[in-house]
Design a protein around this motif. Structure first.
Motif, short mmCIF file in Angstrom:
data_model
loop_
_atom_site.label_atom_id
_atom_site.label_comp_id
_atom_site.label_asym_id
_atom_site.label_seq_id
_atom_site.Cartn_x
_atom_site.Cartn_y
_atom_site.Cartn_z
N LEU A 53 0.86 -1.19 0.00
CA LEU A 53 0.00 0.00 0.00
C LEU A 53 0.89 1.23 0.00
O LEU A 53 1.69 1.42 0.92
CB LEU A 53 -0.89 0.00 1.24
N ALA A 54 0.77 2.06 -1.00
CA ALA A 54 1.67 3.21 -1.13
C ALA A 54 0.89 4.43 -1.57
O ALA A 54 0.17 4.39 -2.57
CB ALA A 54 2.78 2.89 -2.13
N PHE A 55 1.06 5.52 -0.82
CA PHE A 55 0.33 6.76 -1.05
C PHE A 55 1.31 7.90 -1.25
O PHE A 55 2.22 8.10 -0.44
CB PHE A 55 -0.60 7.05 0.13
N ASP A 56 1.11 8.67 -2.33
CA ASP A 56 2.04 9.73 -2.71
C ASP A 56 1.50 11.12 -2.37
O ASP A 56 0.29 11.31 -2.20
CB ASP A 56 2.29 9.70 -4.23
N ASP A 57 2.43 12.08 -2.34
CA ASP A 57 2.18 13.53 -2.38
C ASP A 57 1.83 14.17 -1.04
O ASP A 57 1.74 15.39 -0.96
CB ASP A 57 1.08 13.89 -3.38
N GLY A 58 1.59 13.39 0.01
CA GLY A 58 1.25 13.96 1.31
C GLY A 58 2.50 14.40 2.06
O GLY A 58 3.58 14.49 1.47
N PRO A 59 2.30 14.65 3.37
CA PRO A 59 1.05 14.53 4.11
C PRO A 59 0.05 15.63 3.73
O PRO A 59 0.43 16.68 3.24
CB PRO A 59 1.48 14.66 5.58
N HIS A 60 -1.23 15.32 4.01
CA HIS A 60 -2.28 16.24 3.60
C HIS A 60 -3.45 16.14 4.58
O HIS A 60 -3.37 15.40 5.57
CB HIS A 60 -2.72 15.91 2.18
N ILE A 61 -4.52 16.86 4.29
CA ILE A 61 -5.62 16.94 5.25
C ILE A 61 -6.35 15.61 5.42
O ILE A 61 -7.07 15.43 6.42
CB ILE A 61 -6.62 18.03 4.83
N TYR A 62 -6.19 14.68 4.49
CA TYR A 62 -6.87 13.39 4.59
C TYR A 62 -6.01 12.32 5.27
O TYR A 62 -6.49 11.22 5.53
CB TYR A 62 -7.27 12.90 3.19
N THR A 63 -4.75 12.62 5.53
CA THR A 63 -3.82 11.58 5.97
C THR A 63 -4.17 11.03 7.33
O THR A 63 -4.10 9.81 7.56
CB THR A 63 -2.37 12.11 5.95
N ASP A 64 -4.55 11.88 8.28
CA ASP A 64 -4.92 11.39 9.61
C ASP A 64 -6.08 10.41 9.53
O ASP A 64 -6.08 9.37 10.21
CB ASP A 64 -5.28 12.57 10.52
N GLN A 65 -7.09 10.74 8.73
CA GLN A 65 -8.23 9.85 8.59
C GLN A 65 -7.82 8.54 7.93
O GLN A 65 -8.33 7.47 8.28
CB GLN A 65 -9.34 10.54 7.78
N LEU A 66 -6.89 8.61 6.99
CA LEU A 66 -6.38 7.40 6.36
C LEU A 66 -5.65 6.53 7.38
O LEU A 66 -5.77 5.30 7.38
CB LEU A 66 -5.45 7.77 5.20
N LEU A 67 -4.91 7.16 8.27
CA LEU A 67 -4.22 6.41 9.33
C LEU A 67 -5.22 5.72 10.25
O LEU A 67 -5.00 4.58 10.69
CB LEU A 67 -3.30 7.34 10.11
N ASP A 68 -6.32 6.39 10.56
CA ASP A 68 -7.38 5.75 11.35
C ASP A 68 -7.91 4.51 10.64
O ASP A 68 -8.12 3.45 11.26
CB ASP A 68 -8.55 6.73 11.57
N LEU A 69 -8.13 4.64 9.33
CA LEU A 69 -8.67 3.53 8.55
C LEU A 69 -7.68 2.36 8.50
O LEU A 69 -8.07 1.20 8.68
CB LEU A 69 -8.97 4.01 7.13
N LEU A 70 -6.42 2.64 8.27
CA LEU A 70 -5.41 1.58 8.24
C LEU A 70 -5.34 0.86 9.58
O LEU A 70 -5.21 -0.38 9.64
CB LEU A 70 -4.05 2.17 7.87
N HIS A 71 -5.43 1.61 10.67
CA HIS A 71 -5.44 0.99 12.00
C HIS A 71 -6.65 0.09 12.17
O HIS A 71 -6.55 -1.02 12.71
CB HIS A 71 -5.43 2.09 13.07
N GLN A 72 -7.79 0.56 11.70
CA GLN A 72 -9.03 -0.23 11.80
C GLN A 72 -8.89 -1.58 11.10
O GLN A 72 -9.38 -2.60 11.59
CB GLN A 72 -10.18 0.57 11.19
N TYR A 73 -8.22 -1.59 9.95
CA TYR A 73 -8.07 -2.81 9.17
C TYR A 73 -6.80 -3.60 9.53
O TYR A 73 -6.57 -4.67 8.97
CB TYR A 73 -8.04 -2.48 7.68
N GLY A 74 -5.97 -3.06 10.40
CA GLY A 74 -4.72 -3.74 10.74
C GLY A 74 -3.74 -3.77 9.59
O GLY A 74 -2.94 -4.72 9.47
#
Length: 270
Positions: A53-74
């Motif tokens: 899983l690889a995400f480019d161009d951040g960090p940005h305003i959506y990154t914290d929420q993405l981190l929450d989601l990744l934690h939720q899914y392990g």
């Protein structure tokens, strides 16, 4: 949209023509010796049943929420970050970077300001783009990445030679999310996964980032595939993801350029 994607794919293939690329069978030494990978681009994972899983161009305003989601899914991910992009300054996201590290994700380089396609940039410009971000990340989180993804996936043999002390990462599973069309990106992900793609290109700067990431994580869970960092999907131990201050790409570059053009470049700002 399909025409734009075809154009993008054609451009991407043109950049990669005649450049050596690793395939799964070529990674017998990964995890044993971290650097370099023989000045070759890496576009596919090697560990079975994993997707990078690889995400480019951040960090940005959506990154914290993405981190929450990744934690939720392990799940874990690699964030290819910029120093300046989309109007943001990386200094404003120190806490996000710290959380990425704390949560076990990987931080990698996407150059300082995403301004250059590195196949067209001078050696000195490539050097400046990389070390400026390295220095900033060292200041913010005490880490200097050994992994990088070039802006627009633009590569050349000369660029690979300059970046021989980095793992140069591209992709074989492009979600094509830059246009912000969620249905299209879901389709690109499905098709890419079906064709054996394993190293994702997505962005945490798009307003579809969370919905797309949720969809990808659901599909991976359904197929019993684990979403991991790029380093993990290559079987490369975490201690190899970063270099120590003083064990510096800058030193390697200067040894190759005895007249020290980098010093001249810094002084003149050219």
């Amino acid at each position: 949209m399909k025409f734009n994607t075809l154009f993008t794919l054609t451009t991407f293939i043109g950049h990669l023509a005649a450049i050596p690329t690793y395939h799964n069978s070529d990674f017998s030494h990964v995890g044993i010796s971290s650097l370099p990978y023989d000045k070759q681009i890496i576009s596919a994972c090697t560990e079975p049943n994993t997707v990078g899983l690889a995400f480019d161009d951040g960090p940005h305003i959506y990154t914290d929420q993405l981190l929450d989601l990744l934690h939720q899914y392990g799940a874990k991910a690699t964030f290819f970050v910029n120093g300046v992009n989309y109007g943001h300054q990386i200094d404003s996201y120190k806490s996000v970077l710290q959380r990425e590290v704390k949560d076990g994700h990987q931080i990698a380089s996407h150059t300082w300001d995403h301004k250059w396609e590195l196949d067209k940039a001078s050696n000195e410009t490539i050097m400046w783009e990389m070390t400026t971000l390295d220095d900033k990340l060292d200041d913010l989180i005490g880490l200097r990445p050994t992994y990088m993804r070039p802006p627009n996936l633009a590569t050349s043999e000369r660029m690979l030679d300059v970046l021989k002390d980095y793992h140069v990462i591209t992709t074989n599973l492009n979600t094509d999310d830059s246009g912000g069309n969620l249905d299209w990106s879901k389709s690109c992900f499905d098709d890419g996964l079906e064709e054996g793609g394993s190293l994702i290109l997505a962005h945490d700067t798009k307003d579809i980032a969370i919905d797309l990431a949720t969809y990808m994580l659901d599909m991976l869970k359904e197929k019993n595939i684990t979403g991991v960092t790029v380093g993990d999907c290559l079987g490369d131990p975490k201690e190899n993801w970063y270099r120590k201050a003083g064990d510096d790409f800058r030193d390697s570059f200067l040894l190759q350029n005895k007249e020290n053009p980098y010093e001249k470049y810094i002084k003149t700002g050219l």
